[in-house]
Structures are given as structure tokens and as C-alpha cells.
Design a protein around this motif. Structure first.
Motif, mmCIF file in Angstrom:
data_model
loop_
_atom_site.group_PDB
_atom_site.id
_atom_site.type_symbol
_atom_site.label_atom_id
_atom_site.label_comp_id
_atom_site.label_asym_id
_atom_site.label_seq_id
_atom_site.Cartn_x
_atom_site.Cartn_y
_atom_site.Cartn_z
ATOM 1 N N SER A 1 -0.137 -1.401 -0.116
ATOM 2 C CA SER A 1 0.117 0.123 0.125
ATOM 3 C C SER A 1 0.434 1.231 -0.007
ATOM 4 C CB SER A 1 -0.809 0.135 1.473
ATOM 5 O OG SER A 1 -2.009 0.745 0.846
ATOM 6 N N VAL A 2 1.886 1.439 0.358
ATOM 7 C CA VAL A 2 3.038 2.279 1.270
ATOM 8 C C VAL A 2 3.566 2.510 -0.106
ATOM 9 C CG1 VAL A 2 4.491 3.128 2.221
ATOM 10 C CG2 VAL A 2 2.311 2.805 3.743
ATOM 11 N N SER A 3 4.018 1.310 -0.467
ATOM 12 C CA SER A 3 4.344 1.945 -2.271
ATOM 13 C C SER A 3 3.953 2.480 -2.912
ATOM 14 C CB SER A 3 5.514 0.533 -2.497
ATOM 15 O OG SER A 3 6.510 0.007 -1.670
ATOM 16 N N VAL A 4 2.592 1.532 -3.416
ATOM 17 C CA VAL A 4 1.785 2.827 -4.438
ATOM 18 C C VAL A 4 1.456 3.804 -4.286
ATOM 19 C CG1 VAL A 4 -0.315 2.441 -5.048
ATOM 20 C CG2 VAL A 4 0.709 -0.131 -4.548
ATOM 21 N N ASP A 5 1.919 4.009 -3.530
ATOM 22 C CA ASP A 5 1.572 5.282 -3.362
ATOM 23 C C ASP A 5 3.030 6.683 -3.582
ATOM 24 O OD1 ASP A 5 -0.970 5.113 -2.373
ATOM 25 O OD2 ASP A 5 -1.303 5.250 0.014
ATOM 26 N N GLU A 6 4.121 5.632 -2.738
ATOM 27 C CA GLU A 6 5.478 6.809 -2.977
ATOM 28 C C GLU A 6 5.447 6.693 -4.438
ATOM 29 O OE1 GLU A 6 6.969 8.613 -0.941
ATOM 30 O OE2 GLU A 6 5.384 8.234 0.834
ATOM 31 N N ILE A 7 5.727 5.588 -5.183
ATOM 32 C CA ILE A 7 6.638 5.674 -6.231
ATOM 33 C C ILE A 7 6.299 6.515 -6.785
ATOM 34 C CG2 ILE A 7 6.243 4.234 -8.605
ATOM 35 C CD1 ILE A 7 6.353 1.692 -7.026
ATOM 36 N N PRO A 8 4.895 7.179 -7.427
ATOM 37 C CA PRO A 8 4.639 8.199 -7.679
ATOM 38 C C PRO A 8 4.765 9.926 -7.726
ATOM 39 C CG PRO A 8 1.906 7.029 -7.962
ATOM 40 C CD PRO A 8 3.317 6.715 -6.316
ATOM 41 N N HIS A 9 5.339 9.866 -6.852
ATOM 42 C CA HIS A 9 6.049 10.905 -5.580
ATOM 43 C C HIS A 9 7.160 10.886 -6.359
ATOM 44 C CE1 HIS A 9 1.661 12.205 -4.000
ATOM 45 N NE2 HIS A 9 1.667 11.179 -2.953
ATOM 46 N N VAL A 10 7.730 9.622 -6.128
ATOM 47 C CA VAL A 10 9.511 9.531 -6.499
ATOM 48 C C VAL A 10 9.840 10.052 -7.795
ATOM 49 C CG1 VAL A 10 11.203 8.618 -6.019
ATOM 50 C CG2 VAL A 10 9.566 8.489 -4.133
ATOM 51 N N LEU A 11 8.931 9.544 -8.226
ATOM 52 C CA LEU A 11 9.081 8.741 -10.409
ATOM 53 C C LEU A 11 8.959 9.784 -10.808
ATOM 54 C CD1 LEU A 11 9.697 5.298 -10.426
ATOM 55 C CD2 LEU A 11 11.828 7.129 -9.911
ATOM 56 N N GLY A 12 7.330 10.579 -10.443
ATOM 57 C CA GLY A 12 7.123 10.894 -11.286
ATOM 58 C C GLY A 12 6.149 10.153 -12.346
ATOM 59 N N SER A 13 5.960 9.365 -12.266
ATOM 60 C CA SER A 13 5.239 8.131 -12.973
ATOM 61 C C SER A 13 4.018 7.625 -12.752
ATOM 62 C CB SER A 13 5.839 6.769 -12.911
ATOM 63 O OG SER A 13 6.136 6.374 -12.219
#
Length: 469
Positions: free
Chosen positions: A149-161
Motif C-alpha cells: 500500500s505504501v509503495s503504490v502511493d510513494e512510487i508516483p511521488h518519487v518517479l513522477g510516473s
């Protein structure tokens, strides 16, 4: 020059190739130790797996690195695949794992959580699988789902994807216990025990530089084996001297040695018997060779030249012997006064006499040469029991006056380098070494494969059959 020869001789004696058959024979001889070690290791690892190793449950959650809510092009797929490594790094980053620890209020540090989490990307897919291993099913499932759950939320913020898609959440039903079974631990222990036991045996064989076979003797000296005397002491390690106390197989071996002496050379009448060190059986061989020759009608004189530490008279249990070789060599007694009838047909003994500190000086005097000349015509064989040649030089001195020399070694004890040194010391005085006698073949100290198993076993059975007739 001599030191160089000794060095070269010692080096050649130590040059051994690994004999695989010798290792195999040693393994076969010690099979019970290998089995015992395998059982011990198997039981120990079985107990370890049963009572020490704790349950470890693994839960699995997965995500697709492509957003399922938007239309996906081939370039999106290619970009997602290219960023897979970055996704894996983010999932196990401090940002994600520390937030998981905070959300679940885990009693774990970042490093501890990091070590129980693994991420995999199956080949040719856009899927990431998150594995979490914990002590209980519930803990493993909760941590895996929270990381997802946390990874799904964090990945877009970090990579802008785009936001990855949750594919599967961890479930109690699919969590697996990764602890090995007790049986598998036991089997691993058994295998480890066998490998370790075989390794120890192999190393002991490779590093053992003692004489174990007639091939070893031939390689390091070029000498032949005139006799191989099996273990005659047994478990109680008795000091056996008189012929009637000798086991049958040892008696037969002495007879073979006698045959070797009788046919080695007609000109060999005076014979030196020596060993490298004490307690290797030279006095035993000297006495029984002399007695065996007397049994076939040969007149034999046994001369004890060990005037420093004689054991012959004590082992024979004879009292009242006042004069001996030391008195004769020092001019204090005539030859007729020092030769004794010990009650054995055709055999006389000249004992060492009073122990003296200057034995080498007495032996090198003209008296020893006179002794050999006087007794040569009266006896068919004169056997000289001498001190150990690697301890004092007396044996070499006596050998220089005699027709031949026998080198006694103890199987499994005498080193190859030591035997080569014995031969070298004899060569220095021009002694005629007629052969080697292997003593105590098949004893506990002897690691040779043919000891009790073959040589002694054959004679033992033969003797039993003879006694039944």
C-alpha cells in the motif's frame, strides 16, 4: 656434502603421490567411525531443527507497474519495464519501510525490516512481487500488505510516473512456513557427518608419512621386505619373549623371515639387527630370528651389544649373569666366560654385561673384530642385537664388521624419512643391508590395509585349522 645427501634423501622420501586406493582402504577400514559421525551429526541437526529453529512464515503481495485506469501504449510498457529496478529500490527504501514501521507500530528497526523483505521481478513481466518473512502468519501478511500500500502511493511521488496497480494482496491462506522439516535437517546432518568423517580420514592418510606397506619401503630405500611380523602383543600389549608365548601367525611370520635369511646369501653369517628408535621390536626380532634358525639345526649365537640400555636379559627372566660383552671388550673376561647356554638347543647368548657410558669406544676397538673372527667358525649364524641406529652410532659400528644388516621398522610408526636415514647411516660405513623387517603389522598404530584384515587373518585361520587336525 653429507648434509646435502641427507637433505636430498629426506626430500625424496617425502615425495608421495596421493594414493586413491589407499584412501579408499582407509575409509573402508574406518567405516564404523564414518557411520557413527553421520549418526551424531544427523541427530544433532535434527534436534536443532526441531527445538531451536523457529517457524518462519512467508507472505506474498504483488503489483503491476502500469496503471490499469489509463490506456496503455507500447512505450508505457517499455518505460515501466525500464523503471523496474527503480521500483524495487523504492519499495525497500527508508521512506517506505520507516512509514510501514510507523503505521503498524512494529518493534523493528529499518535494518531488521529490510532483512525480512525481498522483491522480485519475474522475467519478461511488468509485475513486482513482495515477499515478507516473519514469525507468524498474521505478522507476515500485515507487513506485506502495508508495504504494498505504501509503495503504490510513494512510487508516483518519487518517479513522477503513473500509479502502479495492486495485483494481489497477501492472504493468510497462501502464507507458507519456510522452515525446513526435521527430516531434512537430519539428512543434511548425516551428509555433513559423512563428508567431514571422510575428509578427516583422507587428510590423515595424505599427511601420514609413516611406513605402511612394502611399496613405501621400496620407494624410499630400494630395499626388499624380508619379513612382516603381525601384531603379537594384542590389546594387553604384553612383552612376549619366549617362543611358546608367541601367537601362531607371528610364529609363521618369523619362519618366513628365517627362510629369507637362509636364502638371501650363503656368505651372510654375522647379521646386525637394529631399529630407528627403542621399543620398535629389534630385540624381539633378534631373539626369535636366532631361535628360529637354531630350530633348523643351525648353531646360533645371539650377541646383545646394547651396553647402554639392554632389555634382553631382563625380558628372558635370567638371573646370575655376571659377565658379558662389556667385560669381554674391555679385556676383563675371556670369550668362553661370557657365552651362556640358555637351555635352547643349538643357541647360545652373549649378554651385554655391565652397562657402560663409553659403549661406542669399546665397540670400535679391536676386540669387536676379534670377536667376529673367533665365533665365525664356531657358529653358523651370529645375530647382533644393537642399539637404535638413529639414537647412537653403535649399530653402524657393529655393522661395519658384519656380513649383513636387518632394519626393523614398526608399521604405522616409523617415518619414511627415518627409514631413509637408517639406510644412509648404514651406507656410510659400507654395511650390507640385506632387507627390512616390518614389525607389528596390523596393530592399532598401523594404518596399513592388510594388517589384521588379510595377513594376520590368513595365518590365524590357518593356525586354527591346523589345531583342529
Amino acid at each position: 656434502m653429507e648434509s646435502k645427501e641427507i637433505t636430498a634423501m629426506g626430500a625424496s622420501a617425502e615425495e608421495d603421490t596421493i594414493d586413491l586406493m589407499e584412501i579408499f582402504r582407509a575409509l573402508r577400514k574406518r567405516w564404523y567411525w564414518i557411520v557413527l559421525l553421520a549418526i551424531i551429526f544427523g541427530a544433532a541437526l535434527g534436534v536443532y531443527g526441531k527445538f531451536i529453529v523457529k517457524d518462519a512464515y512467508q507472505a506474498e503481495a504483488s503489483m503491476c507497474i502500469i496503471d490499469s485506469n489509463k490506456e496503455v501504449s507500447m512505450s508505457d510498457v517499455q518505460l515501466g519495464s525500464a523503471l523496474t529496478g527503480d521500483y524495487e529500490g523504492i519499495i525497500k527504501s527508508r521512506v517506505v519501510l520507516n512509514k510501514v514501521i510507523e503505521n503498524l507500530k512494529l518493534d523493528l528497526t529499518y535494518k531488521q525490516l529490510y532483512n525480512i523483505v525481498s522483491v522480485e521481478n519475474p522475467d519478461s513481466t511488468c509485475i513486482l512481487k513482495i515477499y515478507v518473512t516473519a514469525g507468524t502468519v498474521r505478522e507476515a501478511v500485515n507487513i506485506a500488505n502495508e508495504i504494498l500500500s505504501v509503495s503504490v502511493d510513494e512510487i508516483p511521488h518519487v518517479l513522477g510516473s503513473s500509479k502502479p496497480t495492486i495485483l494481489d494482496k497477501a492472504d493468510d491462506l497462501f502464507a507458507e512456513n519456510t522452515r525446513r522439516s526435521v527430516l531434512s535437517y537430519a539428512l543434511i546432518g548425516i551428509l555433513a557427518g559423512i563428508v567431514i568423517a571422510c575428509g578427516i580420514v583422507a587428510v590423515s592418510v595424505i599427511t601420514n608419512t609413516s611406513i605402511k606397506s612394502d611399496e613405501d619401503i621400496q620407494k624410499c630405500t630400494g630395499l626388499s621386505v624380508l619379513g612382516a611380523i603381525p601384531d603379537y602383543k594384542g590389546k594387553k600389549q604384553k612383552k612376549i619373549m619366549w617362543p611358546e608365548d608367541l601367537p601362531f601367525n607371528a610364529s609363521e611370520a618369523i619362519y618366513q623371515l628365517r627362510t629369507g635369511i637362509l636364502y638371501s646369501s650363503k656368505d651372510v653369517k654375522t647379521i646386525v639387527v637394529t631399529s630407528a628408535f627403542e621399543n620398535q621390536g629389534k630385540s624381539f626380532i633378534s631373539f626369535h630370528l636366532a631361535y628360529s634358525l637354531s630350530q633348523v639345526g643351525k648353531r646360533v649365537l645371539l650377541v646383545d651389544t646394547d651396553m647402554r640400555k639392554s632389555v634382553l636379559q631382563r625380558r628372558m627372566g635370567l638371573d646370575g649373569v655376571k659377565l658379558g660383552l662389556s667385560e669381554y671388550l674391555s679385556g676383563n673376561a675371556e670369550l668362553g666366560q661370557v657365552i651362556y647356554d640358555v637351555g635352547l638347543p643349538n643357541m647360545h647368548v652373549l649378554f651385554s654385561g655391565k652397562l657402560v657410558p663409553n659403549a661406542s669406544a669399546l665397540l670400535s676397538a679391536k676386540w669387536l673384530e676379534n670377536l667376529c673372527a673367533e665365533v665365525r667358525d664356531s657358529y653358523d649364524y651370529v645375530i647382533f642385537d644393537t642399539p637404535p641406529i638413529c639414537v647412537v652410532g653403535d649399530a653402524a659400528i657393529v655393522a661395519s664388521f658384519c656380513d649383513g644388516a636387518l632394519l626393523v621398522i614398526e608399521n604405522g610408526v616409523t617415518k619414511k624419512k627415518t627409514l631413509a636415514q637408517m639406510k644412509f647411516e648404514m651406507d656410510k660405513v659400507g654395511a650390507n643391508v640385506i632387507g627390512v623387517v616390518q614389525n607389528m603389522v596390523g596393530s592399532k598404530k598401523d594404518s596399513s590395509y592388510y594388517g589384521k584384515g588379510n595377513y594376520g587373518y590368513y595365518y590365524g585361520n590357518y593356525g586354527n585349522n591346523q589345531n583342529k587336525k
